[in-house]
Design an enzyme around this catalytic site. Structure first.
Site, PDB file in Angstrom:
ATOM      1  N   ASP A  65      47.720  42.376  42.731  1.00 53.62           N
ATOM      2  CA  ASP A  65      47.062  41.608  41.617  1.00 53.62           C
ATOM      3  C   ASP A  65      46.145  42.727  40.990  1.00 53.62           C
ATOM      4  O   ASP A  65      45.177  43.115  41.429  1.00 53.62           O
ATOM      5  CB  ASP A  65      46.160  40.559  42.237  1.00 53.62           C
ATOM      6  CG  ASP A  65      45.450  39.883  40.977  1.00 53.62           C
ATOM      7  OD1 ASP A  65      45.244  40.391  39.775  1.00 53.62           O
ATOM      8  OD2 ASP A  65      44.696  38.999  41.515  1.00 53.62           O
ATOM      9  N   TYR A 166      43.921  37.084  24.045  1.00 49.58           N
ATOM     10  CA  TYR A 166      44.842  38.013  24.304  1.00 49.58           C
ATOM     11  C   TYR A 166      44.683  39.276  23.294  1.00 49.58           C
ATOM     12  O   TYR A 166      44.799  40.296  23.679  1.00 49.58           O
ATOM     13  CB  TYR A 166      46.499  37.440  23.869  1.00 49.58           C
ATOM     14  CG  TYR A 166      47.607  38.351  24.299  1.00 49.58           C
ATOM     15  CD1 TYR A 166      47.981  38.670  25.398  1.00 49.58           C
ATOM     16  CD2 TYR A 166      48.246  39.030  23.197  1.00 49.58           C
ATOM     17  CE1 TYR A 166      48.976  39.413  25.637  1.00 49.58           C
ATOM     18  CE2 TYR A 166      48.993  39.734  23.253  1.00 49.58           C
ATOM     19  CZ  TYR A 166      49.592  39.960  24.502  1.00 49.58           C
ATOM     20  OH  TYR A 166      50.767  40.911  24.860  1.00 49.58           O
ATOM     21  N   LYS A 170      44.110  43.257  24.453  1.00 50.23           N
ATOM     22  CA  LYS A 170      44.765  44.582  23.918  1.00 50.23           C
ATOM     23  C   LYS A 170      44.030  45.454  23.197  1.00 50.23           C
ATOM     24  O   LYS A 170      44.647  46.603  23.222  1.00 50.23           O
ATOM     25  CB  LYS A 170      46.142  43.874  23.182  1.00 50.23           C
ATOM     26  CG  LYS A 170      47.098  42.924  24.124  1.00 50.23           C
ATOM     27  CD  LYS A 170      47.688  44.035  25.358  1.00 50.23           C
ATOM     28  CE  LYS A 170      48.631  43.021  26.282  1.00 50.23           C
ATOM     29  NZ  LYS A 170      48.957  43.900  27.443  1.00 50.23           N
ATOM     30  N   THR A 201      61.726  39.075  25.872  1.00 52.14           N
ATOM     31  CA  THR A 201      61.473  38.998  27.558  1.00 52.14           C
ATOM     32  C   THR A 201      60.874  37.631  27.833  1.00 52.14           C
ATOM     33  O   THR A 201      60.781  36.413  26.960  1.00 52.14           O
ATOM     34  CB  THR A 201      60.228  39.875  27.752  1.00 52.14           C
ATOM     35  OG1 THR A 201      58.900  39.431  27.335  1.00 52.14           O
ATOM     36  CG2 THR A 201      60.398  41.218  27.434  1.00 52.14           C
TER      37      THR A 201
HETATM   38  N1  LIG Z   1      57.304  40.638  25.348  1.00 57.08           N
HETATM   39  C1  LIG Z   1      56.643  41.029  24.271  1.00 57.08           C
HETATM   40  O1  LIG Z   1      56.935  40.388  22.928  1.00 57.08           O
HETATM   41  C2  LIG Z   1      55.273  41.669  24.238  1.00 57.08           C
HETATM   42  C3  LIG Z   1      54.577  42.243  23.090  1.00 57.08           C
HETATM   43  C4  LIG Z   1      53.616  43.067  23.083  1.00 57.08           C
HETATM   44  C5  LIG Z   1      53.110  43.264  24.349  1.00 57.08           C
HETATM   45  N2  LIG Z   1      53.501  42.867  25.385  1.00 57.08           N
HETATM   46  C6  LIG Z   1      53.025  43.393  26.709  1.00 57.08           C
HETATM   47  O2  LIG Z   1      53.904  43.894  27.603  1.00 57.08           O
HETATM   48  C7  LIG Z   1      53.517  43.789  28.873  1.00 57.08           C
HETATM   49  C8  LIG Z   1      54.852  43.040  29.760  1.00 57.08           C
HETATM   50  O3  LIG Z   1      55.078  41.928  29.105  1.00 57.08           O
HETATM   51  P1  LIG Z   1      56.504  41.149  29.378  1.00 57.08           P
HETATM   52  O4  LIG Z   1      57.163  40.562  27.999  1.00 57.08           O
HETATM   53  O5  LIG Z   1      57.614  42.042  30.170  1.00 57.08           O
HETATM   54  O6  LIG Z   1      55.887  39.966  30.262  1.00 57.08           O
HETATM   55  P2  LIG Z   1      56.742  39.171  31.856  1.00 57.08           P
HETATM   56  O7  LIG Z   1      55.924  37.898  31.704  1.00 57.08           O
HETATM   57  O8  LIG Z   1      57.918  39.343  31.407  1.00 57.08           O
HETATM   58  O9  LIG Z   1      56.085  40.265  32.695  1.00 57.08           O
HETATM   59  C9  LIG Z   1      54.869  40.109  33.248  1.00 57.08           C
HETATM   60  C10 LIG Z   1      54.829  40.780  34.615  1.00 57.08           C
HETATM   61  O10 LIG Z   1      53.366  40.826  35.053  1.00 57.08           O
HETATM   62  C11 LIG Z   1      53.195  40.267  36.254  1.00 57.08           C
HETATM   63  N3  LIG Z   1      51.899  40.047  36.483  1.00 57.08           N
HETATM   64  C12 LIG Z   1      51.229  38.928  35.609  1.00 57.08           C
HETATM   65  N4  LIG Z   1      49.819  39.111  36.282  1.00 57.08           N
HETATM   66  C13 LIG Z   1      49.894  40.121  37.137  1.00 57.08           C
HETATM   67  C14 LIG Z   1      48.670  40.277  37.714  1.00 57.08           C
HETATM   68  N5  LIG Z   1      47.506  40.102  37.888  1.00 57.08           N
HETATM   69  N6  LIG Z   1      48.891  41.553  38.679  1.00 57.08           N
HETATM   70  C15 LIG Z   1      50.089  42.142  38.731  1.00 57.08           C
HETATM   71  N7  LIG Z   1      51.431  41.834  38.017  1.00 57.08           N
HETATM   72  C16 LIG Z   1      51.017  40.767  36.896  1.00 57.08           C
HETATM   73  C17 LIG Z   1      54.140  39.270  36.145  1.00 57.08           C
HETATM   74  O11 LIG Z   1      54.420  38.554  37.605  1.00 57.08           O
HETATM   75  C18 LIG Z   1      55.319  39.626  35.481  1.00 57.08           C
HETATM   76  O12 LIG Z   1      56.228  40.211  36.436  1.00 57.08           O
HETATM   77  C19 LIG Z   1      52.198  42.838  28.916  1.00 57.08           C
HETATM   78  O13 LIG Z   1      51.187  43.513  29.038  1.00 57.08           O
HETATM   79  C20 LIG Z   1      52.472  42.280  27.563  1.00 57.08           C
HETATM   80  O14 LIG Z   1      51.255  41.732  26.994  1.00 57.08           O
HETATM   81  C21 LIG Z   1      54.600  42.123  25.538  1.00 57.08           C
END
Ligand SMILES: NC(=O)c1ccc[n+]([C@@H]2O[C@H](COP(=O)([O-])OP(=O)(O)OC[C@H]3O[C@@H](n4cnc5c(N)ncnc54)[C@H](O)[C@@H]3O)[C@@H](O)[C@H]2O)c1
Length: 263
Positions: A65, A166, A170, A201
């Site tokens: 975590d 959020y 960021k 995703t």
């Molecule tokens: N997908 C997008 O469009 C997008 C855009 C901008 C930024 N992001 C950022 O990219 C990163 C990954 O996003 P994603 O789309 O792959 O999301 P996702 O939900 O597919 O994956 C996130 C992962 O983080 C894990 N997680 C959540 N809380 C946690 C914690 N406290 N400790 C450890 N693990 C934890 C979850 O179990 C999951 O496996 C994030 O930081 C997100 O904010 C994503």
């Protein structure tokens, strides 16, 4: 691109949030590039099964975590015991703040609990992981040391679907990364940020209101390249940042957003 030569030890990369989405795509990319991967995620089962499917040997998943100080400390210690000291950290663990549909969560409707919940993972989690890697370095240089943080277009522009918690979390990641880049430079560790736009995703799916079929994102009209991005396109940016080719890049933010922010 291979980042390890035959007579140098394999570099160990710890990817938080490595069990899903962008973290998992990045883990696949770095494993293909020859690194040993530690997938640190809240979801142990998914982290373990994902690690087992990565190309090459020696990868493993663990429960972490990122918002919990002891958990982060244990993750780095466990990685060092089982694979070797972490020299590449990619902070993908993150959570979104979503509104009751439709639209974004208005600031006036954000509870303190919601604010803290998002900050705890996205901002505090990145801080704890960066701090732990720097503490473990103990003032000694880290060969090819790399930290990659993950911000968002929301942190740069105020968010499309996501609200204040959020976006602010960021924004904190962006500033934290620049501070870390200055402080880690003397250790030979670069610190850079990838700022994704909408990428396909499970997290992005949360922004689509129910009843919209298989639609993956609400607004590709606002994307100059006319589509959402692929997780592999984020992984490629991270692959570059952790490679020897990026040794002189630090404190940078790489925008991977289809042209939604040009600067
Ligand atoms: N997908 C997008 O469009 C997008 C855009 C901008 C930024 N992001 C950022 O990219 C990163 C990954 O996003 P994603 O789309 O792959 O999301 P996702 O939900 O597919 O994956 C996130 C992962 O983080 C894990 N997680 C959540 N809380 C946690 C914690 N406290 N400790 C450890 N693990 C934890 C979850 O179990 C999951 O496996 C994030 O930081 C997100 O904010 C994503």
């Amino acid at each position: 691109m291979t980042t390890t030569t035959s007579n140098s030890p394999r570099r160990v990369a710890l990817v938080t949030g490595g069990a899903s989405g962008l973290g998992l795509a990045t883990a696949r990319r770095l494993a293909a590039d020859g690194l040993t991967l530690v997938l640190a995620d809240l979801n142990l089962a998914r982290a373990q099964s994902a690690a087992a499917e990565l190309p090459g040997a020696g990868h493993f998943g663990l429960r972490c975590d990122v918002g919990d100080e002891a958990s982060v400390r244990e993750a780095f210690a466990s990685a060092a015991d089982r694979a070797g000291e972490v020299s590449v950290l990619a902070c993908f663990a993150g959570i979104l703040s979503t509104a009751p549909q439709p639209g974004r969560l208005a600031t006036i409707d954000i509870s303190l609990d919601e604010w803290d919940r998002v900050m705890q993972v996205n901002a505090r989690g990145s801080f704890l992981c960066i701090r732990e890697m720097l503490r473990r370095a103990g003032g000694r240089p880290v060969p090819h040391g790399r930290i990659v943080t993950v911000a968002s277009l929301a942190g740069q522009m105020g968010g499309m679907q996501s609200g204040a918690a959020y976006s602010a979390s960021k924004g904190a990641v962006l500033a934290l990364s620049k501070v870390a880049a200055r402080e880690a430079a003397s250790l030979g560790i670069t610190v850079n940020t990838v700022a994704p736009g909408p990428i396909d995703t499970p997290m992005l799916q949360l922004t689509v209101p129910p009843g919209n079929g298989d639609q993956k994102y609400m607004g590709t009209a606002a994307v100059p390249l006319g589509r959402i991005g692929l997780p592999e396109e984020i992984a490629a940016a991270v692959g570059y940042l952790v490679s020897p080719d990026a040794a002189f890049v630090t404190g940078a933010t790489i925008d991977v957003n289809g042209g939604m922010l040009m600067r």
